[in-house]
Enzyme design. Structure first.
Site, short mmCIF file in Angstrom:
data_model
loop_
_atom_site.label_atom_id
_atom_site.label_comp_id
_atom_site.label_asym_id
_atom_site.label_seq_id
_atom_site.Cartn_x
_atom_site.Cartn_y
_atom_site.Cartn_z
N ASP A 50 0.86 -1.17 0.00
CA ASP A 50 0.00 0.00 0.00
C ASP A 50 0.90 1.23 0.00
O ASP A 50 1.96 1.23 0.63
CB ASP A 50 -0.86 -0.02 1.26
CG ASP A 50 -2.03 0.93 1.12
OD1 ASP A 50 -3.14 0.45 0.84
OD2 ASP A 50 -1.83 2.16 1.28
N ALA A 73 -2.49 4.12 -9.15
CA ALA A 73 -3.22 3.69 -7.96
C ALA A 73 -4.07 4.84 -7.43
O ALA A 73 -3.55 5.90 -7.11
CB ALA A 73 -2.22 3.26 -6.88
N TYR A 140 -13.47 13.62 -5.63
CA TYR A 140 -12.58 12.88 -6.55
C TYR A 140 -11.78 13.87 -7.40
O TYR A 140 -10.54 13.81 -7.44
CB TYR A 140 -13.41 11.93 -7.43
CG TYR A 140 -12.62 11.33 -8.57
CD1 TYR A 140 -11.50 10.54 -8.31
CD2 TYR A 140 -12.98 11.55 -9.90
CE1 TYR A 140 -10.75 10.00 -9.35
CE2 TYR A 140 -12.24 11.02 -10.94
CZ TYR A 140 -11.13 10.24 -10.66
OH TYR A 140 -10.40 9.72 -11.69
N LEU A 189 -20.61 2.77 -16.80
CA LEU A 189 -21.74 2.57 -17.71
C LEU A 189 -21.59 1.36 -18.64
O LEU A 189 -22.48 0.50 -18.67
CB LEU A 189 -21.93 3.86 -18.55
CG LEU A 189 -23.11 3.80 -19.51
CD1 LEU A 189 -24.43 3.71 -18.75
CD2 LEU A 189 -23.12 5.01 -20.45
N ARG A 220 -20.47 11.69 -22.87
CA ARG A 220 -19.10 11.46 -22.44
C ARG A 220 -18.25 11.09 -23.65
O ARG A 220 -18.74 10.54 -24.64
CB ARG A 220 -19.03 10.30 -21.43
CG ARG A 220 -19.72 10.59 -20.10
CD ARG A 220 -18.91 11.57 -19.27
NE ARG A 220 -19.55 11.88 -17.99
CZ ARG A 220 -20.46 12.84 -17.82
NH1 ARG A 220 -20.89 13.56 -18.84
NH2 ARG A 220 -20.96 13.08 -16.63
N1 UDP Z 1 -24.37 6.12 -15.86
C1 UDP Z 1 -25.70 5.71 -15.97
N2 UDP Z 1 -26.05 4.50 -15.45
C2 UDP Z 1 -25.16 3.69 -14.81
C3 UDP Z 1 -23.81 4.12 -14.70
C4 UDP Z 1 -23.46 5.34 -15.23
O1 UDP Z 1 -26.53 6.41 -16.53
O2 UDP Z 1 -25.57 2.62 -14.33
C5 UDP Z 1 -23.99 7.42 -16.43
C6 UDP Z 1 -23.29 8.36 -15.46
O3 UDP Z 1 -24.24 9.08 -14.70
C7 UDP Z 1 -22.48 9.25 -16.42
C8 UDP Z 1 -22.11 8.27 -17.55
O4 UDP Z 1 -23.05 7.19 -17.45
O5 UDP Z 1 -23.30 10.26 -16.96
C9 UDP Z 1 -20.71 7.72 -17.42
O6 UDP Z 1 -20.55 7.25 -16.09
P1 UDP Z 1 -19.35 6.32 -15.64
O7 UDP Z 1 -19.59 5.99 -14.17
O8 UDP Z 1 -19.21 5.18 -16.58
O9 UDP Z 1 -18.05 7.22 -15.80
P2 UDP Z 1 -17.66 8.67 -15.17
O10 UDP Z 1 -18.13 9.67 -16.21
O11 UDP Z 1 -18.31 8.82 -13.86
O12 UDP Z 1 -16.18 8.60 -15.10
#
Ligand code: UDP
Length: 324
Positions: A50, A73, A140, A189, A220
């Protein structure tokens, strides 16, 4: 050249380790395996530690004597960072400080940092260039933005040369199916859509359908993880050739809405699955799309897999034939 890779057993890190191994770099991975997988490390050696273990970290620097450090990490979930910010300041900020402090002590002056589009917050201009204001809207993004500021100071005072790569949405898997995305729990997603297509989940939820985008869902910039890996190789070569510190956006420069991703996944998998409309997720900007001009011009990066169908095909192949 000896490259120390933290978080090399994780999703993005393991694809960079693969790319480094294929180029015959001498790779040492350090990972606490809290999220990573031993089997994901297909080149080099893995030591389980770690980054809060300063003594062990020193021993590793002493023995391995890296020419450069690549740092993957980190904790990576926006939603979780809102619920448990301390986890993000510990794992992403404090532990990164431990790592770069050790680098300074051992006079290792080449550092590649995994940053994120989340440092821009709600963008005021799309596509986003590197000089867009840094205004993260979640812990984050803040945990990463702070390290970028620290790196600037360390360059000025100690001559630490760094490349900060600001990732948009890494996606897809090794086209040869050796490694891929395997988070537990999964929150991203594309893998969630594919688990739904596979029948492991009842439905995929769309988080928010009232965003100011053409179909109301978030947009995205999904970048294939091997194109992202290639940006890291170029960044490393640039630093090894005594390049100066830089920050780069990593994305394709165009995005897809959640509905478009779902439709493409239905086409690729040949499966029809349930889609539910749900509330917005906290901390999500409507649109995140990179301006990648700087990455192309300065590092000579050119994407190979800028094709959502191909990205989803590699992820689907992985989902069906996972090795970990
Ligand atoms: N998202 C969604 N349903 C899910 C997971 C993610 O609609 O079950 C949406 C999320 O709100 C964002 C986009 O998909 O608008 C991409 O999210 P992800 O968590 O994949 O990546 P991030 O953009 O957070 O890095």
């Amino acid at each position: 050249m000896r490259i120390l890779v933290t978080g090399g057993a994780g999703y993005i890190g393991s694809h960079i380790v693969k790319a480094l191994g294929e180029k015959n770099y001498d790779v040492l991975v350090i990972d606490n395996l809290s999220k990573g997988h031993e089997k994901a490390v297909i080149f080099g050696k893995l030591i389980v530690i770690d980054l809060n273990n300063k003594q062990k970290l020193k021993e590793i620097f002493n023995q391995f004597k890296p020419d450069a450090v690549m740092h993957f990490a980190a904790s990576i979930e926006v939603g979780e960072s809102v619920v448990d910010p301390m986890k993000y300041y510990q794992n992403n900020t404090v532990n990164t400080l431990n790592l770069i402090k050790t680098m300074v002590e051992y006079k290792i002056d080449k550092f590649i940092f995994s940053s994120t589009a989340a440092i821009y917050g709600n963008p005021t201009k799309i596509p986003i260039t590197e000089n867009h204001p840094i205004r993260p809207i979640n812990p984050y993004g803040k945990s990463k933005a702070f390290i970028e500021e620290v790196l600037e100071d360390l360059d000025k005072s100690y001559g630490l040369k760094y490349i900060s790569l600001r990732y948009f949405n890494a996606a897809g898997a090794d086209p040869e199916g050796r490694i891929g995305e395997s988070h537990n729990p999964e929150t991203h997603l594309i893998p969630l859509i594919l688990k739904t297509a596979k029948g492991e989940r009842k439905s995929i939820k769309i988080f928010g359908t009232d965003y100011p985008t053409p179909d109301g869902t978030c947009i995205r910039d999904y970048i294939h993880v091997d194109d992202l890996a290639n940006a890291h190789l170029l960044a490393l070569e640039y630093l090894l050739n005594n390049g100066k510190s830089e920050v780069f956006n990593c994305g394709y420069g165009h995005g897809y809405s959640i509905r478009e991703v779902i439709d493409t996944a239905k086409k690729v998998t040949g499966k029809n699955f349930n889609v539910e409309e749900a509330d917005r997720r906290k901390g999500d900007p409507a649109v995140l799309v990179a301006d990648n001009t700087k990455l192309k011009k300065k590092l000579g990066w050119s994407p190979k897999f800028d094709d959502l169908e191909f990205i989803i095909k590699t992820a689907w192949n992985w989902e069906l034939n996972k090795k970990f």
